[in-house]
Scaffold this motif. Structure first.
Motif, mmCIF file in Angstrom:
data_model
loop_
_atom_site.group_PDB
_atom_site.id
_atom_site.type_symbol
_atom_site.label_atom_id
_atom_site.label_comp_id
_atom_site.label_asym_id
_atom_site.label_seq_id
_atom_site.Cartn_x
_atom_site.Cartn_y
_atom_site.Cartn_z
ATOM 1 N N THR A 1 -0.888 -10.295 0.795
ATOM 2 C CA THR A 1 -0.170 -9.951 -0.014
ATOM 3 C C THR A 1 0.068 -7.811 0.875
ATOM 4 O O THR A 1 1.302 -7.560 0.969
ATOM 5 C CB THR A 1 -0.718 -9.802 -0.869
ATOM 6 O OG1 THR A 1 -1.145 -10.675 -1.861
ATOM 7 C CG2 THR A 1 0.304 -8.443 -1.755
ATOM 8 N N VAL B 1 3.503 -6.715 2.527
ATOM 9 C CA VAL B 1 4.008 -5.456 2.270
ATOM 10 C C VAL B 1 4.433 -4.488 3.232
ATOM 11 O O VAL B 1 5.468 -4.157 3.812
ATOM 12 C CB VAL B 1 3.531 -5.015 0.663
ATOM 13 C CG1 VAL B 1 3.683 -3.108 1.240
ATOM 14 C CG2 VAL B 1 3.490 -5.477 -0.409
ATOM 15 N N PHE C 1 8.283 -3.770 -1.622
ATOM 16 C CA PHE C 1 7.374 -4.848 -2.602
ATOM 17 C C PHE C 1 8.249 -6.043 -3.318
ATOM 18 O O PHE C 1 8.020 -7.080 -3.298
ATOM 19 C CB PHE C 1 7.014 -4.028 -3.748
ATOM 20 C CG PHE C 1 5.386 -2.871 -3.667
ATOM 21 C CD1 PHE C 1 4.500 -3.445 -3.850
ATOM 22 C CD2 PHE C 1 5.570 -2.299 -2.976
ATOM 23 C CE1 PHE C 1 3.096 -2.556 -3.478
ATOM 24 C CE2 PHE C 1 4.895 -1.042 -2.679
ATOM 25 C CZ PHE C 1 2.689 -1.321 -2.939
ATOM 26 N N GLN D 1 7.045 -9.507 -8.515
ATOM 27 C CA GLN D 1 6.696 -8.501 -8.207
ATOM 28 C C GLN D 1 5.135 -7.102 -8.711
ATOM 29 O O GLN D 1 4.330 -6.489 -8.119
ATOM 30 C CB GLN D 1 8.013 -6.696 -8.194
ATOM 31 C CG GLN D 1 8.152 -5.802 -7.476
ATOM 32 C CD GLN D 1 8.852 -5.069 -7.806
ATOM 33 O OE1 GLN D 1 10.241 -5.731 -7.806
ATOM 34 N NE2 GLN D 1 8.968 -3.375 -7.466
ATOM 35 N N SER D 2 5.143 -6.984 -10.206
ATOM 36 C CA SER D 2 4.108 -6.666 -10.370
ATOM 37 C C SER D 2 2.733 -7.239 -10.200
ATOM 38 O O SER D 2 2.206 -6.592 -10.176
ATOM 39 C CB SER D 2 4.322 -6.663 -12.397
ATOM 40 O OG SER D 2 3.897 -8.366 -12.359
ATOM 41 N N SER E 1 1.840 -5.552 -6.859
ATOM 42 C CA SER E 1 1.928 -4.084 -7.043
ATOM 43 C C SER E 1 0.288 -4.465 -7.309
ATOM 44 O O SER E 1 -0.260 -3.394 -7.441
ATOM 45 C CB SER E 1 2.387 -3.537 -7.890
ATOM 46 O OG SER E 1 3.611 -3.802 -7.096
ATOM 47 N N ILE F 1 -2.074 -4.830 -4.545
ATOM 48 C CA ILE F 1 -2.780 -3.659 -3.978
ATOM 49 C C ILE F 1 -3.430 -3.175 -4.407
ATOM 50 O O ILE F 1 -3.828 -2.011 -3.632
ATOM 51 C CB ILE F 1 -1.301 -3.103 -2.897
ATOM 52 C CG1 ILE F 1 -0.460 -3.805 -2.494
ATOM 53 C CG2 ILE F 1 -1.305 -2.324 -2.542
ATOM 54 C CD1 ILE F 1 -0.920 -4.707 -0.579
ATOM 55 N N LYS F 2 -3.386 -2.744 -5.681
ATOM 56 C CA LYS F 2 -3.931 -1.705 -6.106
ATOM 57 C C LYS F 2 -5.527 -1.982 -6.102
ATOM 58 O O LYS F 2 -6.059 -1.105 -6.263
ATOM 59 C CB LYS F 2 -3.562 -1.367 -7.799
ATOM 60 C CG LYS F 2 -4.250 -0.523 -8.363
ATOM 61 C CD LYS F 2 -3.428 -0.431 -10.125
ATOM 62 C CE LYS F 2 -4.446 0.452 -11.109
ATOM 63 N NZ LYS F 2 -4.778 0.444 -11.982
ATOM 64 N N ARG G 1 4.253 5.778 -0.843
ATOM 65 C CA ARG G 1 5.123 4.996 -1.960
ATOM 66 C C ARG G 1 6.569 6.485 -2.425
ATOM 67 O O ARG G 1 6.847 6.925 -2.870
ATOM 68 C CB ARG G 1 5.198 4.473 -3.600
ATOM 69 C CG ARG G 1 4.321 3.489 -3.171
ATOM 70 C CD ARG G 1 3.301 3.029 -4.399
ATOM 71 N NE ARG G 1 2.555 2.111 -4.123
ATOM 72 C CZ ARG G 1 0.823 2.059 -3.952
ATOM 73 N NH1 ARG G 1 0.539 2.891 -3.324
ATOM 74 N NH2 ARG G 1 0.380 0.600 -4.328
ATOM 75 N N ILE H 1 8.476 2.318 1.517
ATOM 76 C CA ILE H 1 7.617 2.334 1.185
ATOM 77 C C ILE H 1 6.989 2.527 3.350
ATOM 78 O O ILE H 1 7.052 1.502 3.800
ATOM 79 C CB ILE H 1 6.840 0.998 1.252
ATOM 80 C CG1 ILE H 1 7.475 1.092 -0.636
ATOM 81 C CG2 ILE H 1 4.908 1.132 0.834
ATOM 82 C CD1 ILE H 1 6.473 -0.064 -1.264
#
Length: 277
Positions: free
Chosen positions: A8, A12, A18, A29-30, A33, A36-37, A50, A55
């Motif tokens: 992932t 990105v 994203f 998309q969530s 995210s 990545i978090k 961001r 990005i």
């Protein structure tokens, strides 16, 4: 750490978006995210800056990128080598309807031609099927529509015209409350709606042939099936053909990547096509 987090991150970094990364990976998309978090929490650093319309990789993200590529490639190769160590194998994936229409026969052909091979088969969504084929998690993908990708070869293995069938005792005119709707694709839906608009509100909608036939067995009514399933010895429910939708057909496609890294897999594909001819 899940290897998919690195995949992932690479996507990105490549797309710098994203939303596009989510689309390419067949994720929300969530979900992208969130991955990545979690990756940032694992490395305890920020990987992306961001901005509203762009990005960018942080210096830490730039340093991680080559390692991510290397780790991703190494782990995939390790998985493949370990599978090869245990003998030859083939991994098949199919959408629900494609699995019920074709996969059983295909597996039988594989067992016949390659009795010593290990075979794995899974039922997936169309999006999951495409993603796992591109990631080389599966070798062969079976679907009721061709996978839209320049990297994929799609060849029809099964094709049959569709017809509207009625069970014994069903009303003379098809009614929505007695109709079992299988998702045969947009062409079939359009043909059915044009001829029998009252069937748009079916009592049951499903992508499972087994579930549809169980409902027909228990409650009777009307159903659209491939002509060869509703006639002849296979017709255990004594269904009668009310309307032939030909040239509207249902098709099962065999999908595989154009670039095949395992020579033995080409042998499987050749054997399957040979059995079709």
């Amino acid at each position: 750490m899940d290897i998919r987090f690195l995949s992932t991150f690479i996507e990105v970094a490549d797309t710098r978006h994203f939303g596009k990364a989510a689309e390419n990976l067949f994720l929300t998309q969530s979900a992208v995210s969130a991955r990545i978090k979690l990756l940032e929490e694992y490395f305890q650093t920020t990987l992306f800056i961001r901005h509203r319309n762009s990005i960018q990789l942080t210096p830490a993200g730039e340093k991680l990128l080559p390692f991510a590529h290397q780790l991703n490639a190494t782990l995939k190769e390790a998985k493949r080598e370990l599978q090869l160590e245990s003998g030859e194998f083939v991994v098949c994936g199919a959408t629900q309807l494609a699995s019920e229409l074709q996969l059983t026969q295909t597996l039988a052909q594989i067992y016949e031609h390659f009795p010593d091979w290990s075979v794995k088969a899974e039922v997936l969504t169309l999006e999951g099927l495409s993603r796992q084929l591109h990631e080389r998690v599966i070798d062969l993908a079976f679907s009721s529509e061709p996978l839209k990708s320049e990297e994929v070869v799609s060849v029809p293995m099964f094709e049959q015209p569709l017809g509207l069938f009625a069970s014994p005792g069903a009303p003379q005119e098809p009614t929505a409350s007695d109709f079992v709707a299988l998702d045969w694709g947009s062409k079939a839906r359009d043909a059915l709606s044009a001829q029998f608009p009252q069937l748009r509100d079916a009592r049951l909608r499903t992508n499972s042939l087994r579930l549809a036939m169980a409902s027909m067995h228990d409650e009777g009514g009307f159903v659209v099936l491939p002509i060869n399933m509703g006639q002849g010895p296979a017709n255990t429910l004594n269904l009668s053909l009310l309307h032939n939708f030909e040239p509207v057909t249902t098709t099962v496609f065999l999908n595989h990547l154009k670039t095949i890294k395992r020579p033995a897999l080409n042998t499987v594909i050749d054997a399957l096509f040979g059995a079709m001819n």
